[in-house]
Design a protein around this motif. Structure first.
Motif: not given
Ligand code: NAP
Length: 283
Positions: A9, A141-142, A144, A183-184, A186-187
Motif C-alpha cells: 500500500n 481495485r485489485e 489497491k 472507494l473509501d 478499498s485502499s
C-alpha cells in the motif's frame, strides 16, 4: 495481485519500480513527458491514445513491449477503453496506476458553439475520464492502486471562450470527489491535478482565443504559462504520495479549498483586463 509482485500500500519512489501505469493522452505533450518520468522510476507503461505512430515511437524510446506498450484507444468509446484496459492488464499482469490525461479544448463563445463543439469537450474531458475510470477500476481495485486525474485550473477559474472546457474540468473534479468517497475502505486513492496554462498543442490552441487573451492579460501576470516539467513532477508526486490534489502554480492552491470564492476573487481581475482592452479587438 500477481506472482511475486503483491502491491504494497505504498507508491513511494522506491515502491513504484515494476508497477504498471495506464496513461491516457500519452501521445500528447504532458502525457508523453509523464510516461518518460514514470518510466525513469521503473514503472511499466500502457500508452493510450489515437495516434498510434506517436505512441509506438514512445514505446520504443522507453524500451519496447516489456516496459512500454502502445495501445490505440479512443476515450469517447467505452468499448475501446474497456478493450485497452483488458489488453494492458493481460500484457503486464495488472494495472496499479491510472493517469487520466487525455483532453481537448474548443474555444468559442457560448452562443456560437456548434452543435458538436460544446459536446466534444465534455465527451472527451469528462465522459472520457468516467470511461477510463470505469474500465480500469476492476484492476486498480485489485492492486489497491492510485488514480491520478489531470483536471485544470479551469476546474476553479472559468474564463471566457472556455465554457465547455471549464464545465468539463469542474465536472471531473466532482467526479473525483464522488469516486473517492465510493472507494473509501478499498485502499484505492484518487488525486486531481489542476495546472494553469503550459505549452502543448492544447495549450497553444488557447492562445488563438481573442477573449481569453484579453482576460488573461495575454497570458501574462497571474496567467503566465507554467513549465510542463513542473506539471509532470506534480503528477509523479501525486502518485507517490497518493495525494488528493495538486494545484499549479502553488499561488492558486487555496482555490482547491474554496473554488466558489476563488472565482469571485479572480473575476474582477479578468473583468478589468477585458474592459481595459474593450474595442481593441473583435471580441
Ligand atoms: N496545456 C495546458 O495549458 C493545460 C492546462 C491544464 C490542463 N491541461 C490538461 O492536460 C492534459 C494533457 O493535455 P496537453 O496539454 O498535453 O495537450 P496535448 O499535447 O494536445 O495532448 C492531448 C492528448 O489527449 C489525447 N486525446 C484527445 N482526445 C482523445 C480521444 N478522444 N481519445 C484518446 N485520446 C485523446 C491526445 O491523443 P490522440 O490525439 O493520440 O488521441 C493527446 O495525447 C489534458 O487533459 C488537458 O486538459 C492542459
Amino acid at each position: 495481485m500477481r506472482g511475486g509482485q503483491i502491491m504494497q500500500n505504498t507508491l513511494s519512489p522506491k515502491g513504484l519500480r515494476g508497477k504498471v501505469a495506464f496513461v491516457t493522452g500519452a501521445s500528447g505533450a504532458l502525457g508523453s513527458d509523464t510516461a518518460r518520468a514514470l518510466s525513469a522510476r521503473g514503472v511499466r507503461l500502457a500508452l493510450l491514445g489515437r495516434n498510434t505512430e506517436k505512441l509506438e515511437a514512445l514505446a520504443r524510446e522507453l524500451g519496447g513491449p516489456e516496459k512500454a506498450l502502445a495501445i490505440e484507444m479512443n476515450v469517447r468509446n467505452l468499448a475501446s477503453v474497456e478493450a485497452a484496459a483488458k489488453n494492458a492488464a493481460e500484457h503486464f499482469g495488472g494495472i496499479d496506476i491510472v493517469v487520466a490525461g487525455a483532453g481537448m479544448v474548443t474555444t468559442e463563445l457560448v452562443e456560437n458553439y456548434s452543435a458538436t463543439g460544446f459536446v466534444d469537450d465534455i465527451d472527451t474531458n469528462l465522459n472520457g475520464v468516467w470511461r477510463t475510470v470505469k474500465a480500469t477500476l476492476p484492476y486498480v481495485r485489485e492492486s489497491k492502486g492510485h488514480i491520478s486525474i489531470v483536471a485544470s485550473l479551469a476546474s476553479f477559474i472559468h474564463m471566457p471562450e472556455m465554457s465547455a472546457y471549464s464545465a468539463s474540468k469542474a465536472g471531473v473534479l466532482a467526479l473525483a470527489n464522488s469516486l473517492r468517497l465510493e472507494l473509501d475502505g478499498s485502499s484505492v486513492t484518487v488525486g486531481t491535478i489542476h495546472p494553469s496554462f503550459f505549452e502543448s498543442a492544447l495549450g497553444n490552441a488557447l492562445t488563438t482565443s481573442p477573449l481569453l487573451n484579453r482576460a488573461s492579460g495575454n497570458f501574462g501576470g497571474l496567467f503566465t504559462p507554467i513549465k510542463r516539467e513542473d506539471v509532470v513532477a506534480a503528477i509523479a508526486k501525486n502518485i507517490e504520495r497518493r495525494s488528493r490534489v495538486a494545484v499549479l502554480p502553488r499561488a492558486f492552491s487555496a482555490l482547491a479549498l474554496m473554488p466558489g470564492l476563488g472565482q469571485r476573487v479572480i473575476e474582477p481581475y479578468l473583468t478589468h483586463n477585458l474592459r481595459k482592452t474593450a474595442g481593441n479587438l473583435e471580441r
